[in-house]
Scaffold this motif. Sequence first.
Motif, PDB file in Angstrom:
ATOM      1  N   GLU A  54       8.791   5.166  -3.722  1.00 10.77           N
ATOM      2  CA  GLU A  54       9.054   5.771  -5.016  1.00 10.77           C
ATOM      3  C   GLU A  54       7.860   5.592  -5.949  1.00 10.77           C
ATOM      4  N   THR A  55       7.809   6.418  -6.978  1.00  9.21           N
ATOM      5  CA  THR A  55       6.762   6.293  -7.992  1.00  9.21           C
ATOM      6  C   THR A  55       6.833   4.918  -8.652  1.00  9.21           C
ATOM      7  N   GLY A  56       5.676   4.279  -8.769  1.00  8.80           N
ATOM      8  CA  GLY A  56       5.621   2.978  -9.428  1.00  8.80           C
ATOM      9  C   GLY A  56       5.813   1.785  -8.527  1.00  8.80           C
ATOM     10  N   THR A  57       5.845   1.995  -7.195  1.00  6.46           N
ATOM     11  CA  THR A  57       6.070   0.871  -6.279  1.00  6.46           C
ATOM     12  C   THR A  57       4.775   0.187  -5.855  1.00  6.46           C
ATOM     13  N   GLY A  58       3.622   0.723  -6.255  1.00  8.57           N
ATOM     14  CA  GLY A  58       2.360   0.049  -5.957  1.00  8.57           C
ATOM     15  C   GLY A  58       1.617   0.567  -4.746  1.00  8.57           C
ATOM     16  N   LYS A  59       1.761   1.859  -4.443  1.00 10.21           N
ATOM     17  CA  LYS A  59       1.077   2.416  -3.273  1.00 10.21           C
ATOM     18  C   LYS A  59      -0.440   2.314  -3.405  1.00 10.21           C
ATOM     19  N   GLY A  60      -0.946   2.541  -4.609  1.00 10.91           N
ATOM     20  CA  GLY A  60      -2.378   2.440  -4.824  1.00 10.91           C
ATOM     21  C   GLY A  60      -2.899   1.029  -4.619  1.00 10.91           C
ATOM     22  N   LEU A  61      -2.122   0.020  -5.036  1.00 12.30           N
ATOM     23  CA  LEU A  61      -2.530  -1.373  -4.860  1.00 12.30           C
ATOM     24  C   LEU A  61      -2.571  -1.756  -3.386  1.00 12.30           C
ATOM     25  N   ILE A  62      -1.596  -1.272  -2.624  1.00  9.16           N
ATOM     26  CA  ILE A  62      -1.573  -1.564  -1.190  1.00  9.16           C
ATOM     27  C   ILE A  62      -2.739  -0.881  -0.492  1.00  9.16           C
ATOM     28  N   ALA A  63      -3.032   0.359  -0.887  1.00  5.01           N
ATOM     29  CA  ALA A  63      -4.167   1.077  -0.292  1.00  5.01           C
ATOM     30  C   ALA A  63      -5.466   0.318  -0.533  1.00  5.01           C
ATOM     31  N   ARG A  64      -5.660  -0.137  -1.755  1.00  2.71           N
ATOM     32  CA  ARG A  64      -6.886  -0.880  -2.056  1.00  2.71           C
ATOM     33  C   ARG A  64      -6.914  -2.216  -1.307  1.00  2.71           C
ATOM     34  N   ALA A  65      -5.768  -2.864  -1.158  1.00  2.00           N
ATOM     35  CA  ALA A  65      -5.719  -4.134  -0.425  1.00  2.00           C
ATOM     36  C   ALA A  65      -6.107  -3.931   1.034  1.00  2.00           C
ATOM     37  N   ILE A  66      -5.649  -2.826   1.626  1.00  2.44           N
ATOM     38  CA  ILE A  66      -6.024  -2.520   3.009  1.00  2.44           C
ATOM     39  C   ILE A  66      -7.535  -2.376   3.116  1.00  2.44           C
ATOM     40  N   HIS A  67      -8.120  -1.666   2.163  1.00  6.97           N
ATOM     41  CA  HIS A  67      -9.572  -1.483   2.165  1.00  6.97           C
ATOM     42  C   HIS A  67     -10.292  -2.818   1.993  1.00  6.97           C
ATOM     43  N   GLU A  68      -9.834  -3.638   1.063  1.00  5.97           N
ATOM     44  CA  GLU A  68     -10.503  -4.905   0.780  1.00  5.97           C
ATOM     45  C   GLU A  68     -10.381  -5.905   1.931  1.00  5.97           C
ATOM     46  N   CYS A  69      -9.379  -5.725   2.778  1.00  7.70           N
ATOM     47  CA  CYS A  69      -9.202  -6.609   3.926  1.00  7.70           C
ATOM     48  C   CYS A  69      -9.894  -6.064   5.176  1.00  7.70           C
ATOM     49  N   SER A  70     -10.476  -4.889   5.077  1.00 16.06           N
ATOM     50  CA  SER A  70     -11.056  -4.218   6.237  1.00 16.06           C
ATOM     51  C   SER A  70     -12.556  -4.468   6.360  1.00 16.06           C
ATOM     52  N   PRO A  71     -13.150  -4.157   7.519  1.00 15.41           N
ATOM     53  CA  PRO A  71     -14.606  -4.254   7.675  1.00 15.41           C
ATOM     54  C   PRO A  71     -15.361  -3.295   6.764  1.00 15.41           C
ATOM     55  N   ARG A  72     -14.650  -2.330   6.158  1.00 16.62           N
ATOM     56  CA  ARG A  72     -15.266  -1.342   5.277  1.00 16.62           C
ATOM     57  C   ARG A  72     -15.307  -1.813   3.822  1.00 16.62           C
ATOM     58  N   ARG A  73     -14.948  -3.044   3.569  1.00 12.43           N
ATOM     59  CA  ARG A  73     -14.775  -3.505   2.194  1.00 12.43           C
ATOM     60  C   ARG A  73     -16.039  -3.391   1.344  1.00 12.43           C
ATOM     61  N   SER A  74     -17.219  -3.434   1.975  1.00 13.01           N
ATOM     62  CA  SER A  74     -18.474  -3.353   1.210  1.00 13.01           C
ATOM     63  C   SER A  74     -18.861  -1.909   0.886  1.00 13.01           C
ATOM     64  N   LYS A  75     -18.131  -0.953   1.439  1.00  9.41           N
ATOM     65  CA  LYS A  75     -18.389   0.465   1.205  1.00  9.41           C
ATOM     66  C   LYS A  75     -17.404   1.002   0.159  1.00  9.41           C
ATOM     67  N   PRO A  76     -17.580   2.251  -0.274  1.00  6.58           N
ATOM     68  CA  PRO A  76     -16.755   2.769  -1.373  1.00  6.58           C
ATOM     69  C   PRO A  76     -15.272   2.902  -1.036  1.00  6.58           C
ATOM     70  N   PHE A  77     -14.457   2.689  -2.048  1.00 14.36           N
ATOM     71  CA  PHE A  77     -13.033   3.027  -2.005  1.00 14.36           C
ATOM     72  C   PHE A  77     -12.852   4.179  -2.995  1.00 14.36           C
ATOM     73  N   ILE A  78     -12.611   5.367  -2.464  1.00 20.26           N
ATOM     74  CA  ILE A  78     -12.535   6.578  -3.281  1.00 20.26           C
ATOM     75  C   ILE A  78     -11.095   7.068  -3.347  1.00 20.26           C
ATOM     76  N   GLN A  79     -10.589   7.259  -4.555  1.00 20.03           N
ATOM     77  CA  GLN A  79      -9.203   7.665  -4.744  1.00 20.03           C
ATOM     78  C   GLN A  79      -9.135   9.025  -5.425  1.00 20.03           C
ATOM     79  N   ILE A  80      -8.212   9.865  -4.977  1.00 18.90           N
ATOM     80  CA  ILE A  80      -7.970  11.138  -5.638  1.00 18.90           C
ATOM     81  C   ILE A  80      -6.478  11.424  -5.623  1.00 18.90           C
ATOM     82  N   ASN A  81      -5.948  11.817  -6.771  1.00 24.28           N
ATOM     83  CA  ASN A  81      -4.535  12.141  -6.897  1.00 24.28           C
ATOM     84  C   ASN A  81      -4.355  13.635  -6.687  1.00 24.28           C
ATOM     85  N   CYS A  82      -3.763  13.996  -5.558  1.00 27.04           N
ATOM     86  CA  CYS A  82      -3.606  15.408  -5.210  1.00 27.04           C
ATOM     87  C   CYS A  82      -2.620  16.118  -6.132  1.00 27.04           C
TER      88      CYS A  82
END
Length: 346
Positions: A54-82
């Motif tokens: 649902e809206t407001g459950t923190g999907k963006g925070l989880i997405a960023r956490a996945i990136h920050e825990c990944s080998p790609r963490r030193s590269k860009p995290f780019i977000q776009i709201n479709c």
Amino acid sequence: MTGSNLTPTKVIPIGTLPPPAFKDIIGQSPSMKKIFRVVEKVASSDTTILLNGETGTGKGLIARAIHECSPRRSKPFIQINCGATPEGLLESEFFGYRRGAFTGAVSDKPGKFEMAHGGTIFLDEIGDMSADLQVKVLRVLEEGEFERIGGHETIKSDARIIAATHRDLEEEVQKGRFREDLFYRLYVIPILLPSLRERRTDVPFLVAHFLAEFAQKNRKPLMRVAPEALQLLVNYTWPGNVRELRNLIERIVVLKEGDCLLPEDLPPKWIREVKPAALQSPAEPDPGAGLPFQTAVSEFEKALILQALEKTNWVKNRAAELLQIKRTTLVEKIKRYSIEKPTGES
């Protein structure tokens, strides 16, 4: 037990993930700990992930956490709201354009997929995309390449894709509003985020966190919470989820002059909704039902202790001073609540 000069830090979820990746995600409930474990497993891969909730459950925070825990963490995290980007601009935002591709294109511009090279691109509210754009995104997913608008050069895409939506995409497919092939291409590792009413034990932790956050931001002393007010906060249904709770606490901290959050500080409309439900005593445990009064108070106390310990780097003497209680009392409460230092902390 909450002194007015207590300014606790963020609650870090217990687990083996690097704390910085989860610095803004507050959760001790079984459903959130399950999410943390899934993130730990999928972060190291390049597999496409679909976040649903649902809206407001923190999907963006989880997405960023996945990136920050990944080998790609030193590269860009780019977000776009479709859903928030105008349809006419979405394709150029995704893929970029060449100079002269259309009126106003006075120079080359890279798109989000290009900017996310080597990192992660987060496609929020992907269920709101048009059918035409769905085809082009499917190509990127399947072939890993695209062209800028007005360009002929094929650009390789090396970006990990995380998509999110509040919609039921399976239902959207059945209704013909979402491509079936794109759905299955996205639906590799689905992660369903629970609503706040499904994890009510986290509400006291969130309340403590937001009170501290906005007290510090607005240069105000930390506000205490009356037990009756806490019970109302826990037992409310929160249709806007964590975002609604955050906004409410911010409003109260900014506008209220006293140092204690009382029931009358809460919106009258939903207080009328909560009180009858709070008085009910179901025979069987119901995940959607409210928490018992004492449980809510205990969870809030546990949240404050955890935050004080984090702020003082788990030095009990200093934590007890922040909480304005004796060290022996703090030690007893730590044992009572089985509070342990998160794994990976120095």
